[in-house]
Design an enzyme around this catalytic site. Structure first.
Site, PDB file in Angstrom:
ATOM      1  N   SER A   1      -5.704 -10.425  -2.677  1.00 39.63           N
ATOM      2  CA  SER A   1      -5.786  -9.708  -1.398  1.00 39.63           C
ATOM      3  C   SER A   1      -7.201  -9.881  -0.866  1.00 39.63           C
ATOM      4  CB  SER A   1      -5.500  -8.219  -1.623  1.00 39.63           C
ATOM      5  OG  SER A   1      -5.869  -7.465  -0.485  1.00 39.63           O
TER       6      SER A   1
ATOM      7  N   TYR B   1      -6.812  -0.471  -6.394  1.00 38.93           N
ATOM      8  CA  TYR B   1      -6.142  -1.667  -5.859  1.00 38.93           C
ATOM      9  C   TYR B   1      -7.165  -2.765  -5.573  1.00 38.93           C
ATOM     10  CZ  TYR B   1      -3.351  -4.691  -2.855  1.00 38.93           C
ATOM     11  OH  TYR B   1      -2.711  -5.778  -2.309  1.00 38.93           O
TER      12      TYR B   1
END
Ligand SMILES: NC(=O)c1ccc[n+]([C@@H]2O[C@H](COP(=O)([O-])OP(=O)(O)OC[C@H]3O[C@@H](n4cnc5c(N)ncnc54)[C@H](OP(=O)(O)O)[C@@H]3O)[C@@H](O)[C@H]2O)c1
Length: 260
Positions: free
Chosen positions: A137, A150
């Site tokens: 990401s 995350y």
């Protein structure tokens, strides 16, 4: 002979589009996720549309038995392409995130990706061909409230992928880190903040994301940033990263930390 790709998180979103695109390229597929019915529907559709062979494996990659079952496949079968895509990103402040969600996120985003990568590598190295796509990401290089764990797991994906690429580049094996930005999938519902809460004009579709990622794959890119238009920004950042490590470290504390 057709190539075989194993895709984790193939029951929705980015993973399901990888399955469609790789099927269209003639790959046989092994599709992994927890929702068996979704995988079965996709398998039937892809077999009929492309005449490929598709196997589905229902596995929870956040627990030992699930990880071990897919490791066994990767160690014992000839898998040419592993797409480590399954991931989750609960949105909550660090103190508020439940212990269960934290442990599950770490197991899925980090431990499973690490174990499946390690299981796939020996065969690929021995065959002198193969590729691993690790879906990270852009949060890998961005820290913000409510996504601390995350972001940190995705920083792991990026660093892990790049280091392994250096280990295997002489073996004809490609490790590609794909770093999506906002992409319209079920991810946000699962994260606890429905996608309707976000400005979706800044999001791309999963189809756009995977097509861009595969364009990068076809160029043997080690890091693919589908959403980043100005690549100079990344190159400047990455050069600074390398200089930070090698440029001015000389074994003594920096003068600003030395008493007068
Ligand atoms: N959407 C975004 O904006 C975005 C941005 C950057 C990065 N990403 C990354 O893209 C990847 C794919 O996410 P997505 O956006 O496509 O979201 P998604 O539609 O929610 O897909 C997640 C996939 O992972 C699977 N999965 C979740 N937990 C699992 C578990 N414990 N065991 C096995 N499989 C599991 C899900 O299947 P089951 O529920 O059936 O198990 C599903 O197939 C993730 O790694 C995510 O971090 C997404």
């Amino acid at each position: 002979m057709s190539k075989t790709a194993l895709i984790t998180g193939a029951s929705s979103g980015i993973g399901a589009v990888y399955a469609q695109r790789l099927a269209a390229r003639g790959h046989d597929l092994v599709l992994v996720a927890r929702r068996a019915e979704r995988l079965a529907e996709l398998a039937t559709e892809l077999q009929q549309a492309h005449g490929i062979s598709v196997r589905t494996i229902a596995a929870d990659l956040s627990v030992e038995t699930g990880m071990a079952s897919i490791e066994t496949v990767l160690r014992n079968e000839e898998i040419d392409l592993l797409v480590n895509n399954a991931g989750m990103g609960p949105i909550a402040s660090t103190a508020d995130l439940s212990d269960e969600a934290a442990a599950q996120t770490l197991a899925l985003n980090v431990t499973a990706l690490m174990r499946l990568t390690r299981a796939a590598l020996p065969g690929m190295r021995a065959r002198k061909t193969g590729a691993i796509v690790n879906v990270g990401s852009v949060m890998a290089f961005h820290a913000m409230p409510a996504t601390s764990l995350y972001s940190a797991t995705k920083a792991f994906v990026l660093t892990y992928s790049r280091a392994i690429q250096q280990e295997v580049q002489a073996d004809g094996v490609l490790i590609q880190a794909v770093l999506p930005a906002g992409t319209i999938t079920e991810f946000y519902d699962t994260a606890g903040v429905p996608i309707a809460n976000f400005d979706q004009s800044a999001f791309m579709t999963a189809e756009q994301l995977v097509d861009a990622a595969l364009a990068g794959f076809d160029r043997s890119e080690e890091v693919t940033l589908p959403s980043v238009h100005d690549l100079d920004l990344w190159n400047t950042y990455d050069t600074a990263r390398q200089n930070l490590f090698g440029g001015t470290q000389n074994g003594s504390p920096a003068p600003r930390y030395q008493s007068a």
